[in-house]
Motif scaffolding. Structure first.
Motif, PDB file in Angstrom:
ATOM      1  N   LEU A  90       0.865  -1.177   0.000  1.00  0.00           N
ATOM      2  CA  LEU A  90       0.000   0.000   0.000  1.00  0.00           C
ATOM      3  C   LEU A  90       0.902   1.227   0.000  1.00  0.00           C
ATOM      4  CD1 LEU A  90      -2.701  -0.792   2.733  1.00  0.00           C
ATOM      5  CD2 LEU A  90      -2.701  -1.419   0.318  1.00  0.00           C
TER       6      LEU A  90
ATOM      7  N   LYS B  87      -6.753   3.776  -5.248  1.00  0.00           N
ATOM      8  CA  LYS B  87      -7.913   3.970  -4.380  1.00  0.00           C
ATOM      9  C   LYS B  87      -7.924   5.419  -3.909  1.00  0.00           C
ATOM     10  CE  LYS B  87     -10.224   0.172  -4.151  1.00  0.00           C
ATOM     11  NZ  LYS B  87     -11.621   0.169  -4.559  1.00  0.00           N
TER      12      LYS B  87
ATOM     13  N   THR C  99      -8.952  -0.027 -10.414  1.00  0.00           N
ATOM     14  CA  THR C  99      -9.286   0.261  -9.012  1.00  0.00           C
ATOM     15  C   THR C  99      -9.478  -0.997  -8.168  1.00  0.00           C
ATOM     16  OG1 THR C  99     -11.642   0.374  -9.554  1.00  0.00           O
ATOM     17  CG2 THR C  99     -10.397   2.443  -9.640  1.00  0.00           C
ATOM     18  N   SER C 100      -9.107  -2.160  -8.687  1.00  0.00           N
ATOM     19  CA  SER C 100      -9.341  -3.408  -7.962  1.00  0.00           C
ATOM     20  C   SER C 100      -8.501  -3.494  -6.685  1.00  0.00           C
ATOM     21  CB  SER C 100      -9.000  -4.599  -8.867  1.00  0.00           C
ATOM     22  OG  SER C 100      -8.958  -5.792  -8.106  1.00  0.00           O
ATOM     23  N   PRO C 101      -9.120  -3.863  -5.557  1.00  0.00           N
ATOM     24  CA  PRO C 101      -8.338  -4.037  -4.323  1.00  0.00           C
ATOM     25  C   PRO C 101      -7.484  -5.302  -4.355  1.00  0.00           C
ATOM     26  CG  PRO C 101     -10.624  -4.655  -3.956  1.00  0.00           C
ATOM     27  CD  PRO C 101     -10.558  -4.087  -5.338  1.00  0.00           C
TER      28      PRO C 101
ATOM     29  N   ILE D 186      -1.241  -1.117  -4.383  1.00  0.00           N
ATOM     30  CA  ILE D 186      -2.389  -0.213  -4.330  1.00  0.00           C
ATOM     31  C   ILE D 186      -1.876   1.162  -3.925  1.00  0.00           C
ATOM     32  CG2 ILE D 186      -4.600   0.320  -3.262  1.00  0.00           C
ATOM     33  CD1 ILE D 186      -4.980  -2.647  -2.716  1.00  0.00           C
TER      34      ILE D 186
ATOM     35  N   ILE E 182      -8.014   4.727   1.134  1.00  0.00           N
ATOM     36  CA  ILE E 182      -7.756   3.464   1.837  1.00  0.00           C
ATOM     37  C   ILE E 182      -8.595   3.380   3.111  1.00  0.00           C
ATOM     38  CG2 ILE E 182      -5.994   2.110   3.050  1.00  0.00           C
ATOM     39  CD1 ILE E 182      -5.717   2.061   0.003  1.00  0.00           C
TER      40      ILE E 182
ATOM     41  N   MET F  43     -12.139   1.978   2.879  1.00  0.00           N
ATOM     42  CA  MET F  43     -12.294   0.518   2.897  1.00  0.00           C
ATOM     43  C   MET F  43     -12.335  -0.005   4.334  1.00  0.00           C
ATOM     44  SD  MET F  43      -9.955  -0.830  -0.264  1.00  0.00           S
ATOM     45  CE  MET F  43     -10.799  -2.423  -0.220  1.00  0.00           C
TER      46      MET F  43
ATOM     47  N   LEU G 175      -8.647  -6.077   1.181  1.00  0.00           N
ATOM     48  CA  LEU G 175      -7.272  -5.691   0.862  1.00  0.00           C
ATOM     49  C   LEU G 175      -6.353  -6.908   0.793  1.00  0.00           C
ATOM     50  CD1 LEU G 175      -6.925  -2.482   3.070  1.00  0.00           C
ATOM     51  CD2 LEU G 175      -6.907  -2.566   0.579  1.00  0.00           C
TER      52      LEU G 175
END
Length: 826
Positions: A267, A297, A313-315, A320, A327, A330, A339
């Motif tokens: 992340l 994100k 945009t896929s987790p 990411i 974040i 989520m 995640l």
């Protein structure tokens, strides 16, 4: 008593000064006329100046006795050669002699005495004493046509004492001749460290290592220090280093190697959407070559437009990139499991913790991430922070600190007037763009100003290609500017101080056209952050920072310092830690958000004990229970349906109650969301023309009190151009028709105007088309990005209205909110 006699030879006479005990003010002055005699030069007439109107003459023998009684006789250099020779010959005839000395001629003119030497002040090809230099400097300041404050004069005197050059110091007051030797305040030099780490020796996956070797065989100093401090051994680190020293790669090295080692995804968190977009593009291009996927994100982009930039945009991606809020959304929504396994968390610009508005949310996000990803390696990055040891300890990380810049930076102070700035900036930018670095890159310039409108005004006024860049532009427009600047096609961007932590523009020169952010002075931390953008090691050999303060200028009546005094403070200043402090409302929001990731009171306590804010958890839980946001049973705590909505939508407690009460009153969803948040970033396009016609200072923002006064005054309207009258009457008839006692200051105008924007959107107009409609009918301008952002927030608020209405079984409000939300989304 010590007595000196000093003579200075003029064309027809010798001026004489009697000096007691080295006191600069003489006992008296006299004029000596010399005659030739058969014995040689002898005194003819000595006229004494006693301050009385009547002239006094003393007999030559008395004068000779004075000379004989003196401890020292001196003759000032630089006088008439013939008279000097006669004076020395006269002394010789009386068995006396004189020392040749250098004196301050300015003192002599003012009938006082002072020596000069090689350390005295240079001025007009001669040397003068410091006192006279200060007097001349003060005279130049007073005649400069600007109001310099006391602190500025003190600073100029410091420059004078430091440089010993009055010409150079005075040149600081006249910037029309740009000479870097005269405007340079100081140079921050590089200090390379001895630690060297070769990329080849790093325990990295082969493909990753080869990628790094394409750029350099050795790491930059801060990267080497990080490696030595255990970066690749999984140690948490707090890295403090100047902009452009290579901090980002530290986070990347940890994250990519952890991906190869199957420890989990990376992340990468940043404060701004613009920066997230840029990092997303960089990582996607760079690490797809290693087989890793990248997504972004930034909170759901809810408004569909034709210019929308498509992004992944896929987790489920390996990397990411996200804004703090993206974040955190989520986590607050109870979707932390989406995640997956997290191996590395990189938090960039972590000094945002001290931001008054956003600090508490970053504090809460870090606490929640440390809880949901306890095995992850955390890397915190900051260019500027006042208390790095305290930060590192609280974050549970090892401090890695490198204070030196990768390239030297020259800092210049350029006092000027407002009407000179465009010309001076153009000249500086042209000179910079004409230069090529050893890396074959042109010099490019970032200009910081204090408002979005000034970005456009200044960019248009420059005589070199320039583009405005700020958060009010659409994502598509910002992307175009970023691309042109990155390719070296755009010499200048003009941006706001608010984007100091934003996009990584490879500029060699940073110019501060203003030292304010809005109407508030920038802090030392902001200044260091912004000035650190000058000079990138991969592009440039040096950086340039130019401050252009207007003497005497301030942005509000409450400011005691003037702009040139602020400039000096910034150049001299040290950072003061503001600390991470926030109130009970913010604490309640963070506790509520943390309950979304744990149902254990014990774990909740652990999360908040790790945070910077001071929490009385038991008291806060009781308050949340009384609001019916949470339910507690022993050591278990859960969000209520209402609490889940508030946490997921980042709603402050006060706003949550406003929505609830409006829903219970079955208010229209459009009224609810426009009362929650007004659109106030609108401007009268013809404000300058209106101000000129009425001879008033017309504020450009629509809903400032003075603006509404002018629009509301029929007598004023009658003095305006017919077209402008029509536009203002349209505005007044559509938005200033309420019957409130306090009209037009009751808020109804703002609420109706906000409704208008949402209604135009429901007609399937895009932000650019909405702006065009406002201009055509009301003469009102707005930025596309601001309209987009307002509509995006309206959708979020409508979603909250819909969900809260469901909780309270208000079906009509649910359906209206859902229908309006769909239309606004497009």
């Amino acid at each position: 008593m010590m007595l000196w006699v000093l003579g200075y030879a003029e064309k027809s006479k010798i001026r004489v000064m009697a000096i007691k005990d080295r006191i600069k003010q003489p006992l008296y002055m006299a004029e000596l006329l010399i005659k030739d005699s058969y014995k040689g030069p002898r005194p003819l007439k000595i006229r004494l100046f006693t301050g009385k109107k009547k002239e006094e003459f003393i007999p030559p023998p008395q004068f000779i006795e004075l000379l004989r009684s003196a401890n020292r006789i001196m003759l000032a250099e630089g006088g008439n050669p013939a008279n000097e020779a006669a004076f020395l010959e006269m002394l010789k005839g009386f068995q006396l002699n004189a020392d040749k000395v250098k004196i301050c001629k300015h003192c002599w003119i003012k009938k006082r005495f002072n020596f000069v030497n090689s350390k005295s002040i240079k001025y007009n090809n001669e040397l003068i004493c410091l006192d006279c230099a200060k007097e001349e400097l003060l005279r130049a300041v007073r005649s400069a046509g600007a109001q310099y404050g006391e602190k500025s004069i003190d600073f100029l005197e410091q420059v004078l004492s430091k440089t010993r050059d009055l010409d150079r110091t005075i040149r600081m007051l006249t910037p029309e001749r740009l000479d870097p030797e005269f405007t340079r305040y100081d140079t921050i030099r590089t200090k390379p460290v001895s630690v060297t780490v070769r990329v080849k020796s790093l325990p990295l996956q082969k493909k990753f290592k080869e990628m790094l070797l394409e750029k350099s065989e050795t790491l930059l100093p801060v990267q080497a220090l990080s490696i030595e401090s255990g970066l690749l051994e999984g140690k948490n680190q707090f890295v403090v280093s100047a902009t452009a020293t290579g901090k980002t790669l530290i986070g990347e090295m940890a994250g990519i190697q952890n991906l190869f080692n199957k420890k989990g995804k990376m992340l990468y968190l940043v404060p701004l959407v613009a920066l997230a977009n840029q990092k997303y593009e960089q990582f996607k291009e760079r690490y797809s070559k290693l087989g890793f996927t990248t997504s972004i994100k930034i909170g759901a982009i809810l408004i569909k437009t034709s210019q929308r930039v498509k992004m992944q945009t896929s987790p489920g991606a390996d990397i990411i990139v996200g804004t703090y809020e993206g974040i955190d959304h989520m986590l607050r929504s109870g979707n932390a499991d989406f995640l997956g396994k997290i191996g590395t968390v990189v938090v960039d610009e972590v000094h945002t913790l001290e931001d008054q508005e956003r600090g508490h949310r970053l504090d809460g996000l870090i606490g929640r991430l440390r809880y949901v990803a306890p095995e992850a390696q955390f890397i915190y990055l900051s260019a500027t922070v006042a208390n790095p040891e305290g930060y590192a300890k609280k974050l549970g990380a090892q401090l890695v600190r490198y204070e030196h810049r990768p390239v030297p930076i020259d800092r210049h102070l350029l006092f000027c007037q407002e009407n000179e700035k465009a010309k001076l900036i153009s000249q500086l930018a042209k000179e910079e763009y004409s230069m090529l670095s050893s890396k074959k890159h042109r010099g490019q310039t970032i200009v910081f100003t204090n408002s979005r409108r000034n970005c456009h005004k200044l960019a248009g006024a420059l005589s070199i290609r320039a583009a405005p860049y700020h958060a009010g532009l659409s994502q598509y427009e910002r992307k175009k500017v970023e691309t042109r600047f990155a390719k070296g096609e755009l010499p200048v961007i003009v941006t706001t101080a608010a984007l100091a932590a934003g996009v990584d523009f490879p500029a060699s020169q940073v110019i501060f056209e203003s030292l304010a952010m809005g109407i508030d002075w920038i802090s030392v931390q902001d200044f260091l952050q912004m000035s650190g953008r000058a000079g990138r090691p991969d592009y440039h050999d040096r950086g340039v920072v130019v401050l252009m303060p207007v003497p005497g200028k301030s942005y509000s009546g409450s400011q005691s310092d003037t702009e040139e005094e602020v400039a000096i403070k910034l150049l001299q200043g040290e950072m003061l830690s503001a600390g991470v402090k926030y109130g009970e409302a913010e604490q309640l929001e963070e506790v509520l958000a943390s309950v979304a990731v744990t149902s254990s009171v014990q774990d909740l306590r652990m999360i908040h004990n790790q945070m910077f804010g001071s929490y009385n958890l038991d008291k806060l839980i009781l308050r949340l229970q009384s609001y019916r946001f949470v339910e507690r049973k022993g050591n278990r705590i859960m969000l209520t349906r209402f609490g889940k909505i508030i946490a997921a939508h980042f709603l402050p407690i006060s706003k949550a109650f406003l929505i609830r009460d409006a829903v219970l009153g079955e208010n229209e969803p459009l009224k609810i969301v426009t009362n929650l948040e007004f659109f106030d970033a609108a401007y009268f396009k013809y404000a300058n023309q209106i101000g000129s016609s009425l001879h008033v200072n017309m504020p450009s923002r629509i809903f400032q009190g003075a603006t509404l006064d002018i629009v509301f005054d029929g007598e004023s309207l009658s003095q305006l151009d017919a077209k402008i009258q029509e536009l203002l009457l349209n505005f007044a008839s559509d938005f200033l028709t309420c019957k409130c006692k306090d009209s037009p200051y009751c808020g109804c105008a703002e609420q109706k105007f906000s409704e208008k924007i949402i209604k135009l959107r429901t007609e399937a107009l895009e932000p650019a088309q909405i702006v065009k409609k406002l201009e055509d009918k009301y003469g009102i301008s707005a930025y596309q990005g601001d309209v987009f952002g307002y509509l995006d927030n309206a959708v979020r608020n409508l979603d909250a209205v819909e969900l809260i209405a469901k909780v309270h079984s208000k079906k009509k409000v649910v359906e209206e909110a859902k229908k309006l939300k769909k239309k606004v989304q497009g």
